[in-house]
Scaffold this motif. Sequence first.
Motif, PDB file in Angstrom:
ATOM      1  N   GLU A 335       0.831  -1.195   0.000  1.00  0.00           N
ATOM      2  CA  GLU A 335       0.000   0.000   0.000  1.00  0.00           C
ATOM      3  C   GLU A 335       0.872   1.253   0.000  1.00  0.00           C
ATOM      4  O   GLU A 335       2.033   1.187   0.431  1.00  0.00           O
ATOM      5  CB  GLU A 335      -0.952  -0.024   1.198  1.00  0.00           C
ATOM      6  CG  GLU A 335      -0.300   0.207   2.547  1.00  0.00           C
ATOM      7  CD  GLU A 335      -1.348   0.294   3.652  1.00  0.00           C
ATOM      8  OE1 GLU A 335      -1.429  -0.655   4.437  1.00  0.00           O
ATOM      9  OE2 GLU A 335      -2.085   1.297   3.708  1.00  0.00           O
ATOM     10  N   GLY A 338       0.825   1.300  -4.865  1.00  0.00           N
ATOM     11  CA  GLY A 338       0.944   0.050  -5.619  1.00  0.00           C
ATOM     12  C   GLY A 338      -0.389  -0.657  -5.779  1.00  0.00           C
ATOM     13  O   GLY A 338      -0.674  -1.246  -6.837  1.00  0.00           O
ATOM     14  N   GLN A 358       0.868  -1.703   5.416  1.00  0.00           N
ATOM     15  CA  GLN A 358       1.746  -0.914   6.276  1.00  0.00           C
ATOM     16  C   GLN A 358       1.172  -0.880   7.679  1.00  0.00           C
ATOM     17  O   GLN A 358      -0.041  -0.741   7.830  1.00  0.00           O
ATOM     18  CB  GLN A 358       1.780   0.520   5.759  1.00  0.00           C
ATOM     19  CG  GLN A 358       3.055   0.882   5.074  1.00  0.00           C
ATOM     20  CD  GLN A 358       3.082   2.350   4.704  1.00  0.00           C
ATOM     21  OE1 GLN A 358       3.701   3.142   5.356  1.00  0.00           O
ATOM     22  NE2 GLN A 358       2.388   2.677   3.630  1.00  0.00           N
ATOM     23  N   LYS A 371      10.392  -1.426   8.014  1.00  0.00           N
ATOM     24  CA  LYS A 371      10.576  -0.820   6.693  1.00  0.00           C
ATOM     25  C   LYS A 371      11.027   0.624   6.835  1.00  0.00           C
ATOM     26  O   LYS A 371      10.409   1.393   7.572  1.00  0.00           O
ATOM     27  CB  LYS A 371       9.242  -0.897   5.940  1.00  0.00           C
ATOM     28  CG  LYS A 371       9.249  -0.234   4.611  1.00  0.00           C
ATOM     29  CD  LYS A 371       7.878   0.376   4.350  1.00  0.00           C
ATOM     30  CE  LYS A 371       7.888   1.180   3.080  1.00  0.00           C
ATOM     31  NZ  LYS A 371       8.050   2.599   3.305  1.00  0.00           N
ATOM     32  N   ASP A 407       4.425  -1.984  -8.225  1.00  0.00           N
ATOM     33  CA  ASP A 407       4.327  -0.778  -7.391  1.00  0.00           C
ATOM     34  C   ASP A 407       4.229   0.434  -8.314  1.00  0.00           C
ATOM     35  O   ASP A 407       4.550   0.349  -9.506  1.00  0.00           O
ATOM     36  CB  ASP A 407       5.547  -0.666  -6.463  1.00  0.00           C
ATOM     37  CG  ASP A 407       5.231   0.145  -5.198  1.00  0.00           C
ATOM     38  OD1 ASP A 407       4.149   0.761  -5.130  1.00  0.00           O
ATOM     39  OD2 ASP A 407       6.072   0.172  -4.288  1.00  0.00           O
ATOM     40  N   ASP A 408       3.797   1.552  -7.744  1.00  0.00           N
ATOM     41  CA  ASP A 408       3.696   2.746  -8.582  1.00  0.00           C
ATOM     42  C   ASP A 408       5.062   3.367  -8.820  1.00  0.00           C
ATOM     43  O   ASP A 408       5.374   3.793  -9.929  1.00  0.00           O
ATOM     44  CB  ASP A 408       2.718   3.776  -7.977  1.00  0.00           C
ATOM     45  CG  ASP A 408       3.066   4.181  -6.555  1.00  0.00           C
ATOM     46  OD1 ASP A 408       3.821   3.444  -5.887  1.00  0.00           O
ATOM     47  OD2 ASP A 408       2.579   5.232  -6.101  1.00  0.00           O
ATOM     48  N   VAL A 409       5.915   3.382  -7.771  1.00  0.00           N
ATOM     49  CA  VAL A 409       7.199   4.100  -7.871  1.00  0.00           C
ATOM     50  C   VAL A 409       8.350   3.254  -7.337  1.00  0.00           C
ATOM     51  O   VAL A 409       8.195   2.524  -6.347  1.00  0.00           O
ATOM     52  CB  VAL A 409       7.105   5.423  -7.060  1.00  0.00           C
ATOM     53  CG1 VAL A 409       8.473   6.044  -6.846  1.00  0.00           C
ATOM     54  CG2 VAL A 409       6.191   6.437  -7.763  1.00  0.00           C
ATOM     55  N   LEU A 410       9.499   3.376  -8.002  1.00  0.00           N
ATOM     56  CA  LEU A 410      10.755   2.847  -7.453  1.00  0.00           C
ATOM     57  C   LEU A 410      11.718   4.024  -7.339  1.00  0.00           C
ATOM     58  O   LEU A 410      12.061   4.647  -8.343  1.00  0.00           O
ATOM     59  CB  LEU A 410      11.334   1.764  -8.374  1.00  0.00           C
ATOM     60  CG  LEU A 410      12.786   1.335  -8.082  1.00  0.00           C
ATOM     61  CD1 LEU A 410      12.934   0.742  -6.691  1.00  0.00           C
ATOM     62  CD2 LEU A 410      13.256   0.302  -9.122  1.00  0.00           C
ATOM     63  N   ALA A 411      12.104   4.351  -6.109  1.00  0.00           N
ATOM     64  CA  ALA A 411      13.066   5.453  -5.901  1.00  0.00           C
ATOM     65  C   ALA A 411      14.286   4.890  -5.169  1.00  0.00           C
ATOM     66  O   ALA A 411      15.168   4.309  -5.798  1.00  0.00           O
ATOM     67  CB  ALA A 411      12.401   6.596  -5.148  1.00  0.00           C
ATOM     68  N   THR A 412      14.320   4.981  -3.843  1.00  0.00           N
ATOM     69  CA  THR A 412      15.470   4.437  -3.107  1.00  0.00           C
ATOM     70  C   THR A 412      15.453   2.907  -3.080  1.00  0.00           C
ATOM     71  O   THR A 412      16.457   2.280  -2.765  1.00  0.00           O
ATOM     72  CB  THR A 412      15.462   4.917  -1.645  1.00  0.00           C
ATOM     73  OG1 THR A 412      14.263   4.441  -1.026  1.00  0.00           O
ATOM     74  CG2 THR A 412      15.529   6.424  -1.550  1.00  0.00           C
ATOM     75  N   LYS A 414      13.760   1.189  -0.935  1.00  0.00           N
ATOM     76  CA  LYS A 414      13.578   0.684   0.434  1.00  0.00           C
ATOM     77  C   LYS A 414      12.248  -0.059   0.580  1.00  0.00           C
ATOM     78  O   LYS A 414      12.174  -1.081   1.253  1.00  0.00           O
ATOM     79  CB  LYS A 414      13.636   1.844   1.427  1.00  0.00           C
ATOM     80  CG  LYS A 414      15.031   2.397   1.598  1.00  0.00           C
ATOM     81  CD  LYS A 414      14.973   3.629   2.458  1.00  0.00           C
ATOM     82  CE  LYS A 414      16.340   4.282   2.597  1.00  0.00           C
ATOM     83  NZ  LYS A 414      16.209   5.620   3.208  1.00  0.00           N
ATOM     84  N   SER A 415      11.195   0.477  -0.042  1.00  0.00           N
ATOM     85  CA  SER A 415       9.885  -0.186   0.051  1.00  0.00           C
ATOM     86  C   SER A 415       9.939  -1.539  -0.655  1.00  0.00           C
ATOM     87  O   SER A 415       9.487  -2.555  -0.120  1.00  0.00           O
ATOM     88  CB  SER A 415       8.791   0.681  -0.589  1.00  0.00           C
ATOM     89  OG  SER A 415       8.876   1.985  -0.084  1.00  0.00           O
TER      90      SER A 415
HETATM   91  O1  LIG Z   1      11.777   3.386  -3.475  1.00  0.00           O
HETATM   92  P1  LIG Z   1      11.222   4.109  -2.302  1.00  0.00           P
HETATM   93  O2  LIG Z   1      12.067   5.279  -1.864  1.00  0.00           O
HETATM   94  O3  LIG Z   1      10.894   3.189  -1.174  1.00  0.00           O
HETATM   95  O4  LIG Z   1       9.871   4.797  -2.803  1.00  0.00           O
HETATM   96  C1  LIG Z   1       8.842   4.084  -3.413  1.00  0.00           C
HETATM   97  C2  LIG Z   1       7.640   3.975  -2.557  1.00  0.00           C
HETATM   98  O5  LIG Z   1       7.189   5.293  -2.205  1.00  0.00           O
HETATM   99  C3  LIG Z   1       5.778   5.352  -2.328  1.00  0.00           C
HETATM  100  O6  LIG Z   1       5.160   4.846  -1.173  1.00  0.00           O
HETATM  101  P2  LIG Z   1       5.073   5.614   0.217  1.00  0.00           P
HETATM  102  O7  LIG Z   1       5.936   4.915   1.219  1.00  0.00           O
HETATM  103  O8  LIG Z   1       5.338   7.065   0.013  1.00  0.00           O
HETATM  104  O9  LIG Z   1       3.602   5.320   0.666  1.00  0.00           O
HETATM  105  P3  LIG Z   1       2.207   5.539  -0.101  1.00  0.00           P
HETATM  106  O10 LIG Z   1       2.194   4.637  -1.285  1.00  0.00           O
HETATM  107  O11 LIG Z   1       1.230   5.129   0.919  1.00  0.00           O
HETATM  108  O12 LIG Z   1       2.115   6.973  -0.480  1.00  0.00           O
HETATM  109  C4  LIG Z   1       5.478   4.412  -3.463  1.00  0.00           C
HETATM  110  O13 LIG Z   1       4.156   3.941  -3.412  1.00  0.00           O
HETATM  111  C5  LIG Z   1       6.507   3.312  -3.308  1.00  0.00           C
HETATM  112  O14 LIG Z   1       6.004   2.206  -2.592  1.00  0.00           O
END
Ligand SMILES: O=P(O)(O)OC[C@H]1O[C@H](OP(=O)(O)OP(=O)(O)O)[C@H](O)[C@@H]1O
Length: 469
Positions: A335, A338, A358, A371, A407-412, A414-415
């Motif tokens: 969540e 994603g 979460q 996490k 998932d919607d985003v891949l940045a660091t 960590k998630s």
């Molecule tokens: O690669 P990372 O730095 O981990 O970022 C990616 C994560 O960030 C966002 O989630 P977020 O933890 O912000 O929660 P949300 O989806 O509830 O907004 C997104 O949905 C990813 O799961």
Amino acid sequence: MLDQAFRWAYSVVQNLLPLSSADAADSEPSPHESPLPAVAFRPNPPRAAHLKCKCYLRNVLPYACPLTHASIGSKLIILVTGESFAGKDYTAGLWVSYFSVKGIRAGMVSISDAIKAEYAEATGADLSRLLGDRAYKEQHRPALTAFYQDRVRQRPQLPEEQFLKVVHGAGDVELLFVTGMTDEAPVATFSPLVPDSRLLEVRVQVDEETLQARRKYERVADGDAGSSDKRATNTRASRPSSLKHRLCLIFQNDTVGDKAAIEFAVQHLHPFFDAKLQRLADMVRSIPDFPRSGIDFRHVLNVAQQPGGLTLCTSLLQDHFTKDWNKVDMMVSCETGGFIFASALAAHIGIPLALVRQGVKLPPPVLSIEKSTSHISSYSSSSESIQRRFELGRGVISRGASVVVVDDVLATGKSLLAVLHLVTEAGVSPEDVSVMVVAEFPIHRGRQLLLQEGFGRVSVQSLLIYGGE
Ligand SMILES: O=P(O)(O)OC[C@H]1O[C@H](OP(=O)(O)OP(=O)(O)O)[C@H](O)[C@@H]1O
Ligand SMILES: Nc1ncnc2[nH]cnc12
């Protein structure tokens, strides 16, 4: 106009240069340098420190100067890797021709040419033969490899410098094929250096029989049919199954002629120029200075708020997946973001969805992991420590299953890392996990984190790539 632009660029460089020092090793800007990050990065000194540490100070300048940066442009950069005799250069040449005919500005470059030139100068070897004579090159390969390794020992940043050099030198192309690269996990290593561009690795591979036949053919062509096979340097160690990283795209180059290479380009490479992908990108709103000054927020969830957005994204995720959906048992997502894309995709493909939540919200028994806060949430005041757990119902994913994490985003990363820990704890092998994200921010080095943490064998694909924070 051009003249004005040049004058502007020079004045920016002139203003910035005196502010910099040669010392690049410390991770924080030193006090006498503080004006540099202030001018170049406005209120984002951690970003300056990060760049300084990773790229060395002189690469901060191109980053800080929008003109130089813009000249690299946003490209698709395809690293064509594989064993010698696999046909990398030949295939890359075919792909350049294919895309050129389609009106896409494509080029190719060998990243190893520079080191060959250095080697020739140092040893007196004949450079033109090193570049053009296969037998001569194979004869020199062990010494050339040792020479390169020695140079990297002396100058660890050499691979990154060479990569940037070939990309900068490629000129005005939209698509660049880079051959001659031997680095392990090159996409994880080099993508943060070109964060606006998409970096892909395509491995050109041949079966053992074809390989032997090609070696023999080359030796006959060289008039050297009787020599031993010592010159052939292919080793099992460079086969995809023994690499530390997982390849998304493998071109099996066993058939004679151009047909298979062109089909591969049509099926796997051309889709990156598909107008559908641009339509998806257009649905991601950009919000400057949110959630904090200096961050250009990409509102990826906005896709779902657009007419047809979720359907478009679902079909792109389905089509871009390089493996076989029929062999996937389950989708996994965390969540909140994603869930939106994963539920639509799971319903469309017809597979169940495992939900990673979460905090403490799932009924027991659960698998649970601490996490770290994602990059973007670390800027938001609402991320309380109670949220910093990911949980997955025990038994929801069967041991030995094959899964796709969405998932919607891949940045660091960590998630994603936390999700991968849960999935593997559930009994899934990293070999059987694929990841698909809607948007990736390579600057945050998510792929590197996965590699460092032992998840390099998980394949990762993303639809959109964003530079900047
Ligand atoms: O690669 P990372 O730095 O981990 O970022 C990616 C994560 O960030 C966002 O989630 P977020 O933890 O912000 O929660 P949300 O989806 O509830 O907004 C997104 O949905 C990813 O799961
Ligand atoms: N700029 C950005 N926009 C949206 N999500 C992000 N995650 C990390 N950086 C981001």
